[in-house]
Design a protein around this motif. Structure first.
Motif, PDB file in Angstrom:
ATOM      1  N   LEU A 181     -10.455   2.719  -0.443  1.00  0.00           N
ATOM      2  CA  LEU A 181     -10.421   1.413  -0.411  1.00  0.00           C
ATOM      3  C   LEU A 181      -9.751   0.630  -1.243  1.00  0.00           C
ATOM      4  O   LEU A 181      -9.190   0.013  -1.213  1.00  0.00           O
ATOM      5  CB  LEU A 181     -12.187   1.170  -0.692  1.00  0.00           C
ATOM      6  N   ASP A 182      -9.358   1.160  -2.908  1.00  0.00           N
ATOM      7  CA  ASP A 182      -8.608   0.702  -3.662  1.00  0.00           C
ATOM      8  C   ASP A 182      -7.186   1.016  -2.902  1.00  0.00           C
ATOM      9  O   ASP A 182      -6.388  -0.590  -2.558  1.00  0.00           O
ATOM     10  CB  ASP A 182      -8.659   1.637  -4.549  1.00  0.00           C
ATOM     11  N   TYR A 183      -6.519   1.444  -2.748  1.00  0.00           N
ATOM     12  CA  TYR A 183      -5.459   2.118  -2.115  1.00  0.00           C
ATOM     13  C   TYR A 183      -5.182   1.316  -0.609  1.00  0.00           C
ATOM     14  O   TYR A 183      -4.180   0.179  -0.493  1.00  0.00           O
ATOM     15  CB  TYR A 183      -5.233   3.255  -2.094  1.00  0.00           C
ATOM     16  N   MET A 184      -6.272   1.408   0.193  1.00  0.00           N
ATOM     17  CA  MET A 184      -6.258   0.542   1.084  1.00  0.00           C
ATOM     18  C   MET A 184      -6.128  -1.190   1.203  1.00  0.00           C
ATOM     19  O   MET A 184      -5.231  -1.647   2.133  1.00  0.00           O
ATOM     20  CB  MET A 184      -7.090   0.501   2.037  1.00  0.00           C
ATOM     21  N   LEU A 185      -6.577  -1.656   0.583  1.00  0.00           N
ATOM     22  CA  LEU A 185      -6.755  -2.379   0.320  1.00  0.00           C
ATOM     23  C   LEU A 185      -5.406  -3.569  -0.553  1.00  0.00           C
ATOM     24  O   LEU A 185      -4.940  -4.530  -0.884  1.00  0.00           O
ATOM     25  CB  LEU A 185      -8.266  -3.536  -1.445  1.00  0.00           C
ATOM     26  N   LYS A 186      -4.765  -2.749  -2.266  1.00  0.00           N
ATOM     27  CA  LYS A 186      -3.296  -3.023  -2.380  1.00  0.00           C
ATOM     28  C   LYS A 186      -1.930  -2.814  -1.484  1.00  0.00           C
ATOM     29  O   LYS A 186      -1.069  -3.789  -1.400  1.00  0.00           O
ATOM     30  CB  LYS A 186      -2.965  -1.730  -3.398  1.00  0.00           C
ATOM     31  N   GLY A 187      -2.490  -1.500   0.031  1.00  0.00           N
ATOM     32  CA  GLY A 187      -1.173  -1.706   1.138  1.00  0.00           C
ATOM     33  C   GLY A 187      -1.818  -2.905   2.077  1.00  0.00           C
ATOM     34  O   GLY A 187      -0.634  -4.172   1.982  1.00  0.00           O
ATOM     35  N   LEU A 188      -2.863  -3.492   1.999  1.00  0.00           N
ATOM     36  CA  LEU A 188      -3.250  -4.764   3.387  1.00  0.00           C
ATOM     37  C   LEU A 188      -2.851  -5.875   2.525  1.00  0.00           C
ATOM     38  O   LEU A 188      -1.869  -6.903   2.993  1.00  0.00           O
ATOM     39  CB  LEU A 188      -4.860  -4.843   2.797  1.00  0.00           C
ATOM     40  N   ALA A 189      -2.932  -6.078   1.098  1.00  0.00           N
ATOM     41  CA  ALA A 189      -2.362  -7.153   0.254  1.00  0.00           C
ATOM     42  C   ALA A 189      -0.329  -6.726   0.398  1.00  0.00           C
ATOM     43  O   ALA A 189       0.047  -8.412   0.073  1.00  0.00           O
ATOM     44  CB  ALA A 189      -2.517  -7.367  -0.688  1.00  0.00           C
ATOM     45  N   ILE A 190      -0.210  -6.512   0.735  1.00  0.00           N
ATOM     46  CA  ILE A 190       1.646  -6.046   0.283  1.00  0.00           C
ATOM     47  C   ILE A 190       1.662  -6.846   1.809  1.00  0.00           C
ATOM     48  O   ILE A 190       2.557  -7.373   2.720  1.00  0.00           O
ATOM     49  CB  ILE A 190       1.821  -4.644  -0.042  1.00  0.00           C
ATOM     50  N   LYS A 191       1.322  -5.955   2.963  1.00  0.00           N
ATOM     51  CA  LYS A 191       1.525  -5.669   4.393  1.00  0.00           C
ATOM     52  C   LYS A 191       1.253  -7.482   4.576  1.00  0.00           C
ATOM     53  O   LYS A 191       1.750  -7.890   5.335  1.00  0.00           O
ATOM     54  CB  LYS A 191       0.613  -5.114   5.230  1.00  0.00           C
ATOM     55  N   LYS A 192       0.137  -8.075   4.122  1.00  0.00           N
ATOM     56  CA  LYS A 192      -0.248  -9.278   4.247  1.00  0.00           C
ATOM     57  C   LYS A 192       0.782 -10.976   4.076  1.00  0.00           C
ATOM     58  O   LYS A 192       1.427 -11.961   4.711  1.00  0.00           O
ATOM     59  CB  LYS A 192      -1.501 -10.406   4.023  1.00  0.00           C
ATOM     60  N   LYS A 193       1.136  -9.821   3.213  1.00  0.00           N
ATOM     61  CA  LYS A 193       2.699 -11.035   2.833  1.00  0.00           C
ATOM     62  C   LYS A 193       4.051 -11.212   3.592  1.00  0.00           C
ATOM     63  O   LYS A 193       4.952 -11.750   3.760  1.00  0.00           O
ATOM     64  CB  LYS A 193       2.897 -11.119   1.413  1.00  0.00           C
ATOM     65  N   LEU A 194       4.065  -9.938   4.661  1.00  0.00           N
ATOM     66  CA  LEU A 194       4.924  -9.210   5.273  1.00  0.00           C
ATOM     67  C   LEU A 194       4.827 -10.223   6.461  1.00  0.00           C
ATOM     68  O   LEU A 194       5.385 -10.502   7.659  1.00  0.00           O
ATOM     69  CB  LEU A 194       5.151  -7.817   5.330  1.00  0.00           C
ATOM     70  N   GLN A 195       3.100  -9.983   6.941  1.00  0.00           N
ATOM     71  CA  GLN A 195       3.224 -10.632   8.392  1.00  0.00           C
ATOM     72  C   GLN A 195       3.297  -9.839   9.069  1.00  0.00           C
ATOM     73  O   GLN A 195       4.113 -10.280  10.539  1.00  0.00           O
ATOM     74  CB  GLN A 195       3.373 -12.956   8.294  1.00  0.00           C
ATOM     75  N   ASN A 196       3.742  -8.264   9.598  1.00  0.00           N
ATOM     76  CA  ASN A 196       4.070  -7.687  10.654  1.00  0.00           C
ATOM     77  C   ASN A 196       2.784  -7.090  10.986  1.00  0.00           C
ATOM     78  O   ASN A 196       2.130  -6.481  10.668  1.00  0.00           O
ATOM     79  CB  ASN A 196       4.619  -6.513   9.197  1.00  0.00           C
ATOM     80  N   PRO A 197       2.416  -7.213  12.804  1.00  0.00           N
ATOM     81  CA  PRO A 197       1.381  -7.146  13.113  1.00  0.00           C
ATOM     82  C   PRO A 197       1.269  -5.574  13.011  1.00  0.00           C
ATOM     83  O   PRO A 197       0.338  -5.350  13.430  1.00  0.00           O
ATOM     84  CB  PRO A 197       1.744  -7.903  14.760  1.00  0.00           C
ATOM     85  N   ASP A 198       1.794  -4.980  13.218  1.00  0.00           N
ATOM     86  CA  ASP A 198       2.225  -3.521  13.906  1.00  0.00           C
ATOM     87  C   ASP A 198       1.250  -2.409  12.269  1.00  0.00           C
ATOM     88  O   ASP A 198       0.150  -2.260  12.378  1.00  0.00           O
ATOM     89  CB  ASP A 198       3.487  -2.992  13.996  1.00  0.00           C
ATOM     90  N   GLU A 199       1.843  -3.276  10.951  1.00  0.00           N
ATOM     91  CA  GLU A 199       1.659  -2.149   9.609  1.00  0.00           C
ATOM     92  C   GLU A 199       0.083  -3.254   9.447  1.00  0.00           C
ATOM     93  O   GLU A 199      -1.054  -2.781   8.508  1.00  0.00           O
ATOM     94  CB  GLU A 199       2.585  -2.800   8.751  1.00  0.00           C
ATOM     95  N   LEU A 200       0.163  -4.347   9.989  1.00  0.00           N
ATOM     96  CA  LEU A 200      -1.309  -4.922   9.508  1.00  0.00           C
ATOM     97  C   LEU A 200      -2.601  -4.809  10.436  1.00  0.00           C
ATOM     98  O   LEU A 200      -3.710  -4.046  10.278  1.00  0.00           O
ATOM     99  CB  LEU A 200      -1.536  -6.455   9.732  1.00  0.00           C
ATOM    100  N   GLY A 201      -2.537  -4.205  11.551  1.00  0.00           N
ATOM    101  CA  GLY A 201      -3.325  -3.621  12.316  1.00  0.00           C
ATOM    102  C   GLY A 201      -3.634  -1.982  11.681  1.00  0.00           C
ATOM    103  O   GLY A 201      -4.938  -2.278  12.079  1.00  0.00           O
ATOM    104  N   LYS A 202      -2.541  -0.889  11.565  1.00  0.00           N
ATOM    105  CA  LYS A 202      -2.980  -0.634  11.064  1.00  0.00           C
ATOM    106  C   LYS A 202      -3.776   0.349  10.250  1.00  0.00           C
ATOM    107  O   LYS A 202      -5.039   0.634   9.836  1.00  0.00           O
ATOM    108  CB  LYS A 202      -1.324   0.755  10.578  1.00  0.00           C
ATOM    109  N   SER A 203      -3.680  -1.385   9.411  1.00  0.00           N
ATOM    110  CA  SER A 203      -4.368  -1.838   7.679  1.00  0.00           C
ATOM    111  C   SER A 203      -5.609  -1.628   7.831  1.00  0.00           C
ATOM    112  O   SER A 203      -6.969  -1.284   7.161  1.00  0.00           O
ATOM    113  CB  SER A 203      -4.156  -2.443   6.502  1.00  0.00           C
ATOM    114  N   TYR A 204      -6.459  -2.937   8.705  1.00  0.00           N
ATOM    115  CA  TYR A 204      -7.335  -2.944   9.027  1.00  0.00           C
ATOM    116  C   TYR A 204      -7.913  -1.657  10.235  1.00  0.00           C
ATOM    117  O   TYR A 204      -9.053  -1.827   9.948  1.00  0.00           O
ATOM    118  CB  TYR A 204      -7.090  -4.473  10.575  1.00  0.00           C
ATOM    119  N   LEU A 205      -7.371  -1.013  10.415  1.00  0.00           N
ATOM    120  CA  LEU A 205      -7.729  -0.124  11.602  1.00  0.00           C
ATOM    121  C   LEU A 205      -8.238   0.869  10.700  1.00  0.00           C
ATOM    122  O   LEU A 205     -10.148   1.347  10.712  1.00  0.00           O
ATOM    123  CB  LEU A 205      -6.916   0.894  12.107  1.00  0.00           C
TER     124      LEU A 205
END
Length: 574
Positions: free
Chosen positions: A216-240
């Motif tokens: 969970l810790d690593y996923m949330l760190k990754g999600l925080a970085i992806k939210k700044k980039l606003q890349n739908p593909d990568e955000l979708g993978k993190s949410y999944l």
């Protein structure tokens, strides 16, 4: 040696081969040369369409360029074209077709100087295997890319791909050994897209090995970085991944992240990923929501199949039409070339016939003069060999016998009847040997070999020279070949003649011994000797050595100034 008749036919064969090769060259000249400019122009058009996401048009131009390419003359453009075509097929989900396309380029990889082209080919192949769940093959090709001399960024992509293949193989601990060393790499940290994806993959691995908190810790760190980039593909993978993490613990939270994932994937039409998100949503839905999402899933799944099939058909049609057009053009060109060739052959028929006749006559004349000159040369060589052989016999046999007789006459009292008779015997022997030389017979033909040898040896014994023989009578000379007996006779005669001429010796010893296989003879005198380091094997000594070797014997000469002269030699009985 090749018979004359065979050589003659061989030369004629070469002549006719040369003539008919002229006809073959006519066909070769009709072949089209590789048009690099045209191929480059087609590739440029294809690249433009590819950049504008007009994939069908791009594939058409790449396929046209490929049909004109020469992998041996221009492997760089050939491999580049195959890479783009395979990537387009991969985008349409035609992984088998993409693999087939790239396989054509594998034999020419060794000719490529740009490692990036090879990296792209191996990576695309690896992605095809990854998407068809052949993870072992995927890892094999990803590892091949790491052996190339490429930039660090590309190597990081390859390592990350290996980790993803290991995740897909459910080897999560092995995947962590790939991902974790990359976490603190400078090149990864300064690349937010790569860094966010890496942290998300690490979290997924921890989740799969039941370390949910770290996951969970690593996923949330990754999600925080992806939210700044606003890349739908990568955000979708993190949410999944978060939806999967909470799937068995918190269904509402799992459903929430699955819906977020579905929305992000829908923005870029990532159909396969959207289906995965919908499966999680449907699992946690009921009533109307279940019905609505199920209908969306069925509709999307059908759409994916129809789109993929249509795309595959379009690409196959492009390749088929191109192939058929190429075959038709080739038939027309071949037909035209055959007609032109018939006309040209008719024009050149008489010229070829004249050339054949002239070349044949020339070869016959050359062969005639060659064989004539060779026959003359062989006659001259035979005459020279015969003269040399007779000259050698005169020196080796007759000269030594005459010198022996002269020495006998000089040192013996010829008034004595015994010495006078022995002198007459020597002269008679010289006469016999003269006839032997003329008849090419061996010089030593005396039946009583021991008596003949003793007489020759005793002829060198004088008032000033004492000759001691030992062991001569212990050998059964009837067992020894006549040629070897003659050699012993001549070698000892040559050594004694040299002794009388040069050594100033007063004592000479010759011993004969025999073992089971060999006869050993030792010669020694107390003369002034010679320096063996400066010894020159010519005339007498050369003859001695050469005679021994001819009967497969061995000889050893040892001497030094004022220390006498020693020779030992042995030869086999049979």
């Amino acid at each position: 040696m090749i018979p004359k008749r065979i050589r003659f036919y061989f030369y004629l064969f070469i002549t006719f081969s040369a003539v008919f090769s002229c006809q073959k060259n006519t066909v070769i000249e009709k072949k089209e040369t590789y048009n690099k400019i045209k191929v480059t122009r087609l590739i440029a058009l294809a690249n433009t369409s590819f950049g504008e996401n007009k994939l069908d048009s791009a594939f058409y131009y790449y396929n046209e360029a490929l049909s004109m390419s020469s992998p041996s003359k221009d492997p760089e453009n050939y491999i580049s074209t195959l890479n783009y075509m395979a990537i387009i097929q991969q985008k349409y989900g035609d992984y088998a077709g993409s693999e087939t396309t790239l396989t054509q380029g594998l034999p020419y990889v060794k000719f490529i100087k740009d490692p990036l082209l090879v990296w792209t080919l191996y990576t695309t192949l690896g992605n095809n295997f990854l998407n068809t769940f052949d993870n072992k093959s995927a890892i094999l090709y990803y590892e091949k890319t790491l052996k190339l001399n490429i930039e660090t960024e590309k190597k990081l992509i390859s390592k990350n791909s290996i980790g993803i293949a290991l995740i897909q193989s459910e080897k999560f601990n092995e995947a962590l050994t790939i991902f974790l060393p990359l976490e603190n790499t400078k090149e990864v940290i300064i690349n937010p897209k790569f860094y966010g994806s890496l942290l998300d993959n690490i979290g997924l691995c921890y989740f799969k090995i039941n370390n949910n908190q770290s996951g969970l810790d690593y996923m949330l760190k990754g999600l925080a970085i992806k939210k700044k980039l606003q890349n739908p593909d990568e955000l979708g993978k993190s949410y999944l991944h978060l939806a999967q993490l909470y799937e068995s613990k918190n269904s509402s939270l799992s459903k929430k992240y699955a819906i977020l994932s579905y929305k992000e994937f829908s923005k870029t039409n990532l159909a396969e990923e959207s289906l995965t998100a919908l499966r999680v949503i449907i699992k946690h839905s009921s009533d109307e929501e279940f019905k609505t999402y199920s209908e969306s899933y069925i509709s999307l799944n059908d759409s994916i199949y129809i789109t993929a099939q249509r795309s595959k058909n379009n690409l196959s049609k492009i390749k088929y039409n191109s192939k058929r057009e190429k075959e038709e053009n080739l038939k027309l060109k071949t037909h035209r070339a055959e007609n032109e060739l018939k006309v040209e052959r008719q024009k050149n028929k008489n010229i070829i016939a004249y050339i054949t006749i002239v070349l044949s006559l020339c070869m016959i004349l050359i062969l005639y003069y060659y064989l004539t000159s060779k026959a003359n040369r062989e006659k001259i060589e035979a005459t020279y060999d015969s003269e040399t052989r007779i000259s050698k016999k005169l020196h080796d046999e007759l000269a030594n016998d005459i010198y022996h007789t002269m020495a006998f006459a000089e040192n013996k009292n010829l008034s004595q009847t015994e010495n006078k008779q022995q002198l007459l015997n020597h002269l008679d022997a010289i006469y016999s040997r003269t006839k032997d030389i003329s008849k090419e017979n061996p010089a030593i033909t005396t039946e009583n070999y021991i008596t003949s040898l003793k007489e020759m040896l005793s002829g060198f014994s004088t008032l000033h020279i004492n000759l001691i023989l030992t062991g001569l009578d212990t050998i059964d000379w009837s067992e020894v070949d006549q040629n070897k007996k003659s050699t012993v006779y001549r070698v000892l005669q040559e050594l004694l003649v040299n002794m009388r001429k040069y050594s100033e010796a007063s004592l000479v010893g010759i011993s004969f011994t025999k073992d089971q296989k060999n006869i050993l003879i030792n010669y020694a005198d107390n003369g002034k000797g010679i320096d063996t380091d400066k010894i020159i094997f010519k005339n007498g000594l050369y003859n001695v050595k050469n005679r021994i070797h001819k009967i497969k014997g061995q000889i050893n000469i040892s001497s030094s100034p004022n220390q006498g002269f020693k020779v030992s030699f042995k030869f086999p009985l049979s």
